[in-house]
Scaffold this motif. Sequence first.
Motif, mmCIF file in Angstrom:
data_model
loop_
_atom_site.group_PDB
_atom_site.id
_atom_site.type_symbol
_atom_site.label_atom_id
_atom_site.label_comp_id
_atom_site.label_asym_id
_atom_site.label_seq_id
_atom_site.Cartn_x
_atom_site.Cartn_y
_atom_site.Cartn_z
ATOM 1 N N GLN A 48 0.829 -1.206 0.000
ATOM 2 C CA GLN A 48 0.000 0.000 0.000
ATOM 3 C C GLN A 48 0.864 1.256 0.000
ATOM 4 O OE1 GLN A 48 -2.391 0.634 3.505
ATOM 5 N NE2 GLN A 48 -3.691 2.144 2.478
ATOM 6 N N GLU A 49 1.889 1.290 0.838
ATOM 7 C CA GLU A 49 2.766 2.464 0.913
ATOM 8 C C GLU A 49 3.491 2.691 -0.411
ATOM 9 O OE1 GLU A 49 5.162 1.532 4.338
ATOM 10 O OE2 GLU A 49 3.587 2.168 5.731
ATOM 11 N N TYR A 50 3.959 1.608 -1.039
ATOM 12 C CA TYR A 50 4.647 1.752 -2.322
ATOM 13 C C TYR A 50 3.686 2.295 -3.379
ATOM 14 C CZ TYR A 50 7.594 1.003 -6.321
ATOM 15 O OH TYR A 50 8.352 1.225 -7.454
ATOM 16 N N ALA A 51 2.525 1.663 -3.483
ATOM 17 C CA ALA A 51 1.559 2.034 -4.527
ATOM 18 C C ALA A 51 1.067 3.468 -4.362
ATOM 19 C CB ALA A 51 0.384 1.065 -4.524
ATOM 20 N N THR A 52 0.805 3.883 -3.147
ATOM 21 C CA THR A 52 0.291 5.234 -2.936
ATOM 22 C C THR A 52 1.379 6.297 -3.042
ATOM 23 O OG1 THR A 52 0.466 5.002 -0.526
ATOM 24 C CG2 THR A 52 -1.673 4.499 -1.533
ATOM 25 N N GLY A 53 2.642 5.911 -2.871
ATOM 26 C CA GLY A 53 3.738 6.860 -2.955
ATOM 27 C C GLY A 53 4.511 6.837 -4.256
ATOM 28 N N ALA A 54 4.193 5.914 -5.130
ATOM 29 C CA ALA A 54 4.969 5.732 -6.369
ATOM 30 C C ALA A 54 4.959 6.969 -7.258
ATOM 31 C CB ALA A 54 4.459 4.516 -7.141
ATOM 32 N N GLU A 55 3.799 7.530 -7.475
ATOM 33 C CA GLU A 55 3.695 8.688 -8.368
ATOM 34 C C GLU A 55 4.521 9.865 -7.836
ATOM 35 O OE1 GLU A 55 0.293 11.229 -10.774
ATOM 36 O OE2 GLU A 55 -0.304 10.085 -9.015
ATOM 37 N N LYS A 57 7.157 9.700 -6.162
ATOM 38 C CA LYS A 57 8.572 9.370 -6.365
ATOM 39 C C LYS A 57 9.009 9.542 -7.817
ATOM 40 C CE LYS A 57 10.136 5.449 -5.037
ATOM 41 N NZ LYS A 57 10.380 4.078 -4.577
ATOM 42 N N GLY A 58 8.049 9.710 -8.722
ATOM 43 C CA GLY A 58 8.370 9.843 -10.137
ATOM 44 C C GLY A 58 8.121 8.593 -10.949
ATOM 45 N N ILE A 59 7.656 7.544 -10.303
ATOM 46 C CA ILE A 59 7.320 6.300 -11.012
ATOM 47 C C ILE A 59 6.137 6.585 -11.937
ATOM 48 C CG2 ILE A 59 6.446 3.933 -10.744
ATOM 49 C CD1 ILE A 59 9.260 4.133 -9.673
ATOM 50 N N GLU A 60 6.216 6.072 -13.183
ATOM 51 C CA GLU A 60 5.133 6.271 -14.146
ATOM 52 C C GLU A 60 4.464 4.972 -14.572
ATOM 53 O OE1 GLU A 60 6.079 9.051 -17.281
ATOM 54 O OE2 GLU A 60 7.348 10.226 -15.942
ATOM 55 N N VAL A 61 5.138 3.847 -14.378
ATOM 56 C CA VAL A 61 4.581 2.531 -14.691
ATOM 57 C C VAL A 61 5.085 1.563 -13.624
ATOM 58 C CG1 VAL A 61 4.439 0.652 -16.389
ATOM 59 C CG2 VAL A 61 4.671 3.011 -17.183
ATOM 60 N N ILE A 62 4.219 0.633 -13.211
ATOM 61 C CA ILE A 62 4.612 -0.376 -12.234
ATOM 62 C C ILE A 62 4.412 -1.755 -12.844
ATOM 63 C CG2 ILE A 62 4.223 -1.322 -9.920
ATOM 64 C CD1 ILE A 62 3.057 1.440 -9.140
ATOM 65 N N ILE A 63 5.441 -2.577 -12.755
ATOM 66 C CA ILE A 63 5.384 -3.979 -13.193
ATOM 67 C C ILE A 63 5.364 -4.845 -11.945
ATOM 68 C CG2 ILE A 63 6.578 -5.827 -14.419
ATOM 69 C CD1 ILE A 63 7.949 -3.637 -16.122
ATOM 70 N N ALA A 70 -1.274 -14.610 -6.721
ATOM 71 C CA ALA A 70 -0.829 -13.472 -7.546
ATOM 72 C C ALA A 70 -1.661 -12.213 -7.381
ATOM 73 C CB ALA A 70 -0.763 -13.887 -9.019
ATOM 74 N N HIS A 71 -1.858 -11.783 -6.159
ATOM 75 C CA HIS A 71 -2.660 -10.586 -5.914
ATOM 76 C C HIS A 71 -1.858 -9.291 -5.927
ATOM 77 C CE1 HIS A 71 -5.622 -13.486 -3.933
ATOM 78 N NE2 HIS A 71 -6.121 -13.106 -5.086
ATOM 79 N N LEU A 72 -0.553 -9.369 -6.114
ATOM 80 C CA LEU A 72 0.281 -8.176 -6.025
ATOM 81 C C LEU A 72 -0.138 -7.100 -7.031
ATOM 82 C CD1 LEU A 72 2.666 -6.690 -4.764
ATOM 83 C CD2 LEU A 72 4.172 -7.917 -6.349
ATOM 84 N N ALA A 73 -0.264 -7.467 -8.298
ATOM 85 C CA ALA A 73 -0.632 -6.480 -9.323
ATOM 86 C C ALA A 73 -1.997 -5.864 -9.032
ATOM 87 C CB ALA A 73 -0.621 -7.110 -10.706
ATOM 88 N N GLY A 74 -2.944 -6.662 -8.640
ATOM 89 C CA GLY A 74 -4.276 -6.155 -8.326
ATOM 90 C C GLY A 74 -4.278 -5.256 -7.108
ATOM 91 N N ALA A 75 -3.508 -5.629 -6.097
ATOM 92 C CA ALA A 75 -3.417 -4.792 -4.896
ATOM 93 C C ALA A 75 -2.803 -3.443 -5.243
ATOM 94 C CB ALA A 75 -2.595 -5.505 -3.818
ATOM 95 N N VAL A 76 -1.727 -3.457 -6.033
ATOM 96 C CA VAL A 76 -1.090 -2.198 -6.442
ATOM 97 C C VAL A 76 -2.071 -1.365 -7.264
ATOM 98 C CG1 VAL A 76 0.758 -1.198 -7.860
ATOM 99 C CG2 VAL A 76 1.270 -3.055 -6.273
#
Length: 152
Positions: A48-55, A57-63, A70-76
Amino acid sequence: MEKPLVGILMGSKSDEPVMKTAKEILDEFEIPNEISVMSAHRTPKKVQEYATGAEEKGIEVIICGAGKAAHLAGAVASYAILPVIGVPISSKDFGGMDALLSIVQMPNGVPVATVAIGGAKNAGILAAQILSIKYPKIREALKKYKENLAAR
């Protein structure tokens, strides 16, 4: 290192042999990236912290690569408004079909682009294609890459 444009996440350290191919292709395209291990089930707060803070940080796409449930992608994707690409990881139980179905069957409003089982390299290429809309240097690198594919 420049600020990463792509975040590469894997559900477990055992996913690294597959997920490192996403990093390798992004490195080939000179796209700044970062790679981390976190689990939707074992470390949900970290996800949750990564996904909500990614933008921010400058992240534009998450793999996101994960096996079994395999819930990681859906959770993000549930937390981030950024494009999320899911990589199903094969396991001995169902050969990756369980992960594929977990990633591809997202509810309306929470999309995750999904590549083939073990398709982390294609996830990296897809991330580059998404970024190429905004970054001409990446677009040119992709054109050369595709030309080299055709020449093989």
